[in-house]
Write a protein that holds these residues in place. Structure first.
Motif, PDB file in Angstrom:
ATOM      1  N   PRO A  99      -2.214  -3.744  -7.461  1.00 55.16           N
ATOM      2  CA  PRO A  99      -3.454  -2.968  -7.571  1.00 55.16           C
ATOM      3  C   PRO A  99      -3.754  -2.692  -9.039  1.00 55.16           C
ATOM      4  O   PRO A  99      -2.862  -2.280  -9.782  1.00 55.16           O
ATOM      5  CB  PRO A  99      -3.119  -1.655  -6.843  1.00 55.16           C
ATOM      6  CG  PRO A  99      -1.945  -1.958  -5.982  1.00 55.16           C
ATOM      7  CD  PRO A  99      -1.201  -3.079  -6.631  1.00 55.16           C
ATOM      8  N   ASN A 100      -4.992  -2.959  -9.470  1.00 60.95           N
ATOM      9  CA  ASN A 100      -5.303  -2.775 -10.886  1.00 60.95           C
ATOM     10  C   ASN A 100      -6.579  -1.984 -11.099  1.00 60.95           C
ATOM     11  O   ASN A 100      -7.524  -2.461 -11.705  1.00 60.95           O
ATOM     12  CB  ASN A 100      -5.381  -4.132 -11.606  1.00 60.95           C
ATOM     13  CG  ASN A 100      -6.402  -5.060 -10.973  1.00 60.95           C
ATOM     14  OD1 ASN A 100      -7.023  -4.715  -9.976  1.00 60.95           O
ATOM     15  ND2 ASN A 100      -6.606  -6.216 -11.559  1.00 60.95           N
ATOM     16  N   PRO A 101      -6.610  -0.731 -10.579  1.00 66.50           N
ATOM     17  CA  PRO A 101      -7.796   0.088 -10.860  1.00 66.50           C
ATOM     18  C   PRO A 101      -7.879   0.388 -12.351  1.00 66.50           C
ATOM     19  O   PRO A 101      -6.866   0.342 -13.052  1.00 66.50           O
ATOM     20  CB  PRO A 101      -7.536   1.368 -10.061  1.00 66.50           C
ATOM     21  CG  PRO A 101      -6.066   1.435  -9.895  1.00 66.50           C
ATOM     22  CD  PRO A 101      -5.588   0.017  -9.840  1.00 66.50           C
ATOM     23  N   GLY A 155      -0.277   3.509  -4.075  1.00 67.50           N
ATOM     24  CA  GLY A 155      -0.458   2.069  -4.256  1.00 67.50           C
ATOM     25  C   GLY A 155      -1.396   1.454  -3.224  1.00 67.50           C
ATOM     26  O   GLY A 155      -2.279   0.666  -3.553  1.00 67.50           O
ATOM     27  N   GLY A 156      -1.220   1.836  -1.959  1.00 68.56           N
ATOM     28  CA  GLY A 156      -2.057   1.285  -0.900  1.00 68.56           C
ATOM     29  C   GLY A 156      -3.504   1.720  -1.053  1.00 68.56           C
ATOM     30  O   GLY A 156      -4.427   0.935  -0.838  1.00 68.56           O
ATOM     31  N   GLN A 157      -3.690   2.999  -1.440  1.00 71.23           N
ATOM     32  CA  GLN A 157      -5.056   3.486  -1.660  1.00 71.23           C
ATOM     33  C   GLN A 157      -5.688   2.777  -2.856  1.00 71.23           C
ATOM     34  O   GLN A 157      -6.856   2.402  -2.821  1.00 71.23           O
ATOM     35  CB  GLN A 157      -5.029   5.001  -1.910  1.00 71.23           C
ATOM     36  CG  GLN A 157      -4.722   5.816  -0.663  1.00 71.23           C
ATOM     37  CD  GLN A 157      -4.580   7.295  -0.986  1.00 71.23           C
ATOM     38  OE1 GLN A 157      -4.043   7.657  -2.030  1.00 71.23           O
ATOM     39  NE2 GLN A 157      -5.031   8.138  -0.081  1.00 71.23           N
ATOM     40  N   PRO A 179      -2.427  -9.772  -1.710  1.00 71.84           N
ATOM     41  CA  PRO A 179      -2.904  -8.394  -1.903  1.00 71.84           C
ATOM     42  C   PRO A 179      -1.940  -7.327  -1.384  1.00 71.84           C
ATOM     43  O   PRO A 179      -2.113  -6.162  -1.711  1.00 71.84           O
ATOM     44  CB  PRO A 179      -4.210  -8.366  -1.100  1.00 71.84           C
ATOM     45  CG  PRO A 179      -4.026  -9.416  -0.063  1.00 71.84           C
ATOM     46  CD  PRO A 179      -3.210 -10.491  -0.707  1.00 71.84           C
ATOM     47  N   THR A 180      -0.957  -7.691  -0.600  1.00 71.31           N
ATOM     48  CA  THR A 180      -0.078  -6.655  -0.044  1.00 71.31           C
ATOM     49  C   THR A 180       1.360  -6.791  -0.533  1.00 71.31           C
ATOM     50  O   THR A 180       2.234  -6.052  -0.091  1.00 71.31           O
ATOM     51  CB  THR A 180      -0.062  -6.707   1.499  1.00 71.31           C
ATOM     52  OG1 THR A 180       0.483  -7.970   1.900  1.00 71.31           O
ATOM     53  CG2 THR A 180      -1.449  -6.551   2.069  1.00 71.31           C
ATOM     54  N   SER A 181       1.613  -7.709  -1.465  1.00 76.98           N
ATOM     55  CA  SER A 181       3.017  -7.947  -1.823  1.00 76.98           C
ATOM     56  C   SER A 181       3.623  -6.759  -2.567  1.00 76.98           C
ATOM     57  O   SER A 181       4.840  -6.619  -2.616  1.00 76.98           O
ATOM     58  CB  SER A 181       3.148  -9.218  -2.663  1.00 76.98           C
ATOM     59  OG  SER A 181       2.513  -9.043  -3.893  1.00 76.98           O
ATOM     60  N   ALA A 182       2.777  -5.872  -3.119  1.00 81.21           N
ATOM     61  CA  ALA A 182       3.339  -4.714  -3.821  1.00 81.21           C
ATOM     62  C   ALA A 182       3.256  -3.449  -2.961  1.00 81.21           C
ATOM     63  O   ALA A 182       3.453  -2.362  -3.457  1.00 81.21           O
ATOM     64  CB  ALA A 182       2.605  -4.495  -5.144  1.00 81.21           C
ATOM     65  N   LEU A 183       2.938  -3.615  -1.669  1.00 77.17           N
ATOM     66  CA  LEU A 183       2.681  -2.431  -0.835  1.00 77.17           C
ATOM     67  C   LEU A 183       3.722  -2.255   0.275  1.00 77.17           C
ATOM     68  O   LEU A 183       4.395  -3.200   0.682  1.00 77.17           O
ATOM     69  CB  LEU A 183       1.300  -2.550  -0.192  1.00 77.17           C
ATOM     70  CG  LEU A 183       0.121  -2.742  -1.145  1.00 77.17           C
ATOM     71  CD1 LEU A 183      -1.175  -2.797  -0.363  1.00 77.17           C
ATOM     72  CD2 LEU A 183       0.072  -1.638  -2.189  1.00 77.17           C
ATOM     73  N   ALA A 189      -0.363  -2.899   6.733  1.00 78.23           N
ATOM     74  CA  ALA A 189      -1.055  -2.953   8.024  1.00 78.23           C
ATOM     75  C   ALA A 189      -2.510  -2.535   7.863  1.00 78.23           C
ATOM     76  O   ALA A 189      -3.416  -3.139   8.449  1.00 78.23           O
ATOM     77  CB  ALA A 189      -0.348  -2.058   9.035  1.00 78.23           C
ATOM     78  N   LYS A 190      -2.744  -1.502   7.037  1.00 78.52           N
ATOM     79  CA  LYS A 190      -4.120  -1.042   6.819  1.00 78.52           C
ATOM     80  C   LYS A 190      -4.972  -2.128   6.178  1.00 78.52           C
ATOM     81  O   LYS A 190      -6.122  -2.340   6.551  1.00 78.52           O
ATOM     82  CB  LYS A 190      -4.129   0.201   5.918  1.00 78.52           C
ATOM     83  CG  LYS A 190      -3.778   1.459   6.674  1.00 78.52           C
ATOM     84  CD  LYS A 190      -3.988   2.680   5.812  1.00 78.52           C
ATOM     85  CE  LYS A 190      -3.578   3.922   6.588  1.00 78.52           C
ATOM     86  NZ  LYS A 190      -3.328   5.072   5.735  1.00 78.52           N
ATOM     87  N   ILE A 191      -4.394  -2.809   5.184  1.00 82.86           N
ATOM     88  CA  ILE A 191      -5.139  -3.880   4.503  1.00 82.86           C
ATOM     89  C   ILE A 191      -5.418  -5.026   5.482  1.00 82.86           C
ATOM     90  O   ILE A 191      -6.514  -5.596   5.486  1.00 82.86           O
ATOM     91  CB  ILE A 191      -4.351  -4.406   3.277  1.00 82.86           C
ATOM     92  CG1 ILE A 191      -4.042  -3.272   2.304  1.00 82.86           C
ATOM     93  CG2 ILE A 191      -5.079  -5.563   2.618  1.00 82.86           C
ATOM     94  CD1 ILE A 191      -5.020  -3.036   1.209  1.00 82.86           C
ATOM     95  N   GLU A 192      -4.436  -5.324   6.324  1.00 82.73           N
ATOM     96  CA  GLU A 192      -4.643  -6.418   7.288  1.00 82.73           C
ATOM     97  C   GLU A 192      -5.748  -6.070   8.284  1.00 82.73           C
ATOM     98  O   GLU A 192      -6.581  -6.922   8.613  1.00 82.73           O
ATOM     99  CB  GLU A 192      -3.330  -6.748   8.002  1.00 82.73           C
ATOM    100  CG  GLU A 192      -2.355  -7.473   7.084  1.00 82.73           C
ATOM    101  CD  GLU A 192      -1.066  -7.868   7.797  1.00 82.73           C
ATOM    102  OE1 GLU A 192      -1.007  -7.758   9.041  1.00 82.73           O
ATOM    103  OE2 GLU A 192      -0.121  -8.292   7.102  1.00 82.73           O
ATOM    104  N   ASP A 193      -5.776  -4.809   8.749  1.00 78.41           N
ATOM    105  CA  ASP A 193      -6.864  -4.369   9.628  1.00 78.41           C
ATOM    106  C   ASP A 193      -8.207  -4.512   8.915  1.00 78.41           C
ATOM    107  O   ASP A 193      -9.198  -4.926   9.510  1.00 78.41           O
ATOM    108  CB  ASP A 193      -6.673  -2.895  10.025  1.00 78.41           C
ATOM    109  CG  ASP A 193      -5.496  -2.731  10.973  1.00 78.41           C
ATOM    110  OD1 ASP A 193      -5.030  -3.768  11.504  1.00 78.41           O
ATOM    111  OD2 ASP A 193      -5.035  -1.592  11.157  1.00 78.41           O
ATOM    112  N   LEU A 194      -8.171  -4.158   7.637  1.00 79.58           N
ATOM    113  CA  LEU A 194      -9.384  -4.224   6.832  1.00 79.58           C
ATOM    114  C   LEU A 194      -9.889  -5.666   6.739  1.00 79.58           C
ATOM    115  O   LEU A 194     -11.087  -5.933   6.877  1.00 79.58           O
ATOM    116  CB  LEU A 194      -9.065  -3.649   5.447  1.00 79.58           C
ATOM    117  CG  LEU A 194     -10.157  -3.605   4.409  1.00 79.58           C
ATOM    118  CD1 LEU A 194     -11.349  -2.830   4.942  1.00 79.58           C
ATOM    119  CD2 LEU A 194      -9.626  -2.929   3.159  1.00 79.58           C
TER     120      LEU A 194
END
Lengths: 256, 292
Positions: A99-101, A155-157, A179-183, A189-194
């Motif tokens: 994630p790179n905000p 991190g997930g947010q 996109p989820t390798s650091a989570l 699971a949330k990202i996958e649902d997304l």
């Protein structure tokens, strides 16, 4: 599955790619379909991330790289000299491995891109922030802290914020590089649902190390090995009935 | 546990203590040198300091009165040097770290910058005399002095700015570019703001150097004596370091003016520290906002 020409968004024809004198991709020809999730899998160094970064010309940023062949986005070659990479990247969003905000507020993270490309009106921006965060299923968690620094999120947010930030540009395609390798598993699971939700409106191309993830979220899967596309088919076929021995060895965990 | 291993642990512990104490001593020595210097300056200069000293011009062949024109002169020269060197230095650093293709040309430019940093300051003074004062006909003036000092501190600012730009995570640049923001937009909105604290550090070092140098302004800006304050950038000014030099070596009243000399040095140190403190305050305020 019937594939007609008009639902193909990306068309790759005999693409070769070089870092200096090292060839990273060899003779890749494949199509990506609109409003589908396509997964790119393969062991580390197989070229899957390199391929993803070719699709929005992010590899341009590295000195000494060279592309051969054609990459057609909606029929036009994005590597033609008259195509501006800045324009292409507005239509093709990207989400990175980590994630790179930006070290800015949540609000300003979302509005950063739109503001620089013409949306200045405060009400428009507020609406855009709400829409994007809702699309990324983050709105309920952050709607009261929009002015807080994005760095304070988990991190997930943060990763969902990065997805919202990409969506705020209203792209056609979303490229996701592991996109989820650091989570953690819950955030994953949330990202996958997304992703499941987003594929209704967007074309998604996702690079993943996690084969269960590829099986869960994608409809098409491409398996890469040593810079070559070994097999490209429906995800169900790849995982239940692979045609090539190397694919089978990889998905059954014999190497990689 | 047997005796030998016990011994060896004691021995290793003793060795560790010895080395810790050596590095501790080195750090103490440095602090002591700096502290001693400051104490000496304060002790020798404090009796010269008064309201009149910092608000009045010198009189009676500079054996009495104050040093106000020199304070103003040094302030203008330093400000001018920073105003010239900061934009130029930051722009060069942006070119070197963000735009230029890393290769032979960039390497040559970097070697050039490093060589510039190693040139003795009197050479800058002579260059300033030849180029700004004589050739460009700026005369001995604030402008010539500020330009000369600006070139002198340019390598410091380029070096610090380049380091600061490189320290901005590559992921920020990628995130911005991937959103379809141009390279220039990315540098302006993401890279520069995050590099600013580091750039300020370079400026602090530059300010200290510009304010304290004597040789570069000797032929380009500094007046032996002038009671009036500068009215334009083409006026000659007095400057603190040059004033000290003049009183301590060139005057006919060297002994009588000792306390004025130390007083001037004290004011110079206070001025530089004051400017530094402001920059440090700005920097730490910025750093508090940036966390990654």
């Amino acid at each position: 599955m019937v594939t007609t020409a008009n639902n193909i968004i990306f068309e790759l024809k005999q693409v070769n790619f070089f870092y200096g004198s090292t060839q990273a991709l060899t003779d890749i020809s494949m199509d990506f379909e609109k409003n589908r999730v396509t997964a790119l899998i393969g062991p580390s160094g197989c070229g899957k991330s390199t391929l993803l970064r070719l699709l929005n010309r992010m590899n341009d940023l590295i000195d000494g790289t060279r592309v051969e062949g054609e990459i057609l986005f909606e029929g036009r070659n994005i590597y033609n000299a008259d195509n501006d990479p800045v324009e292409i990247r507005r239509r093709i969003g990207m989400v990175f491995q980590k994630p790179n905000p930006f070290p800015k507020s949540i609000f300003n993270n979302i509005t950063y891109g739109p503001r620089l490309t013409g949306t200045r009106n405060r009400a428009d921006l507020e609406l855009l922030v709400e829409q994007s965060l809702k699309q990324a299923v983050l709105w309920d968690e952050v709607k009261d802290i929009l002015n807080k620094s994005a760095m304070t999120l988990s991190g997930g947010q943060q990763q969902r914020l990065c997805i919202a930030r990409a969506l705020a540009m209203k792209p056609d395609v979303l490229l996701m590089d592991e996109p989820t390798s650091a989570l953690d598993p819950i955030s994953t699971a949330k990202i996958e649902d997304l992703i499941e939700e987003l594929k209704k409106n967007y074309t998604i191309i996702i690079v993943t190390h996690n084969m269960q993830q590829a099986a869960r979220v994608s409809e098409m899967t491409g398996f890469f090995y040593l810079g070559r596309l070994i097999e490209y088919a429906l995800t169900t076929d790849i995982f239940t009935n692979p045609q090539v021995k190397q694919t089978e060895d990889y998905i059954t965990g014999r190497f990689g | 546990m047997n005796l030998t291993s016990d011994n060896s642990i004691t021995w290793r512990y003793a060795k560790q203590q010895v080395f810790f104490n050596i590095v501790r001593l080195a750090a103490l020595l440095i602090s002591a040198a700096l502290g001693g210097l400051l104490l000496f300056i304060i002790a020798s200069g404090i009796q010269a300091i008064s309201w009149d000293f910092i608000t009045l011009p010198p009189r009676d062949s500079m054996t009495k009165g104050g040093i106000m024109p020199a304070i103003v002169g040094t302030f203008y020269l330093t400000l001018g040097a920073i105003a010239i060197a900061l934009p130029l230095g930051v722009a060069s650093a942006i070119y070197l770290s963000e735009y230029a293709r890393q290769g032979t040309i960039v390497r040559i430019i970097r070697i050039g910058v490093n060589c510039l940093a190693g040139v003795p300051s009197v050479v800058f003074g002579l260059f300033g005399l030849g180029f700004f004062v004589v050739y460009l006909k700026f005369g001995s003036s604030i402008l010539s002095g500020a330009l000369t000092l600006g070139i002198l501190i340019l390598p410091t600012i380029i070096g610090a700015s380049e380091e600061a730009l490189k320290a901005v995570p590559q992921t920020f640049r990628e995130a911005s570019l991937a959103l379809g923001v141009s390279k220039w937009g990315t540098i302006l909105r993401i890279v520069l703001p995050n590099a600013l604290p580091g750039i300020l550090t370079g400026s602090i070092l530059g300010i200290g150097r510009a304010a304290g140098e004597t040789a570069p302004i000797m032929f380009t800006a500094a007046a032996f004596f002038t009671a009036k304050l500068p009215e334009s950038i083409f006026d000659e000014v007095m400057a603190l370091p040059y004033h000290v030099y003049v009183l301590a070596t060139a005057g006919t009243h060297i002994e009588e003016t000792r306390s004025i000399q130390y007083g001037t040095v004290l004011v110079l140190v206070a001025l530089v520290l004051g400017i530094d403190l402001i920059a440090i305050a700005i920097r730490s305020a910025m750093r508090k906002r940036k966390k990654w």
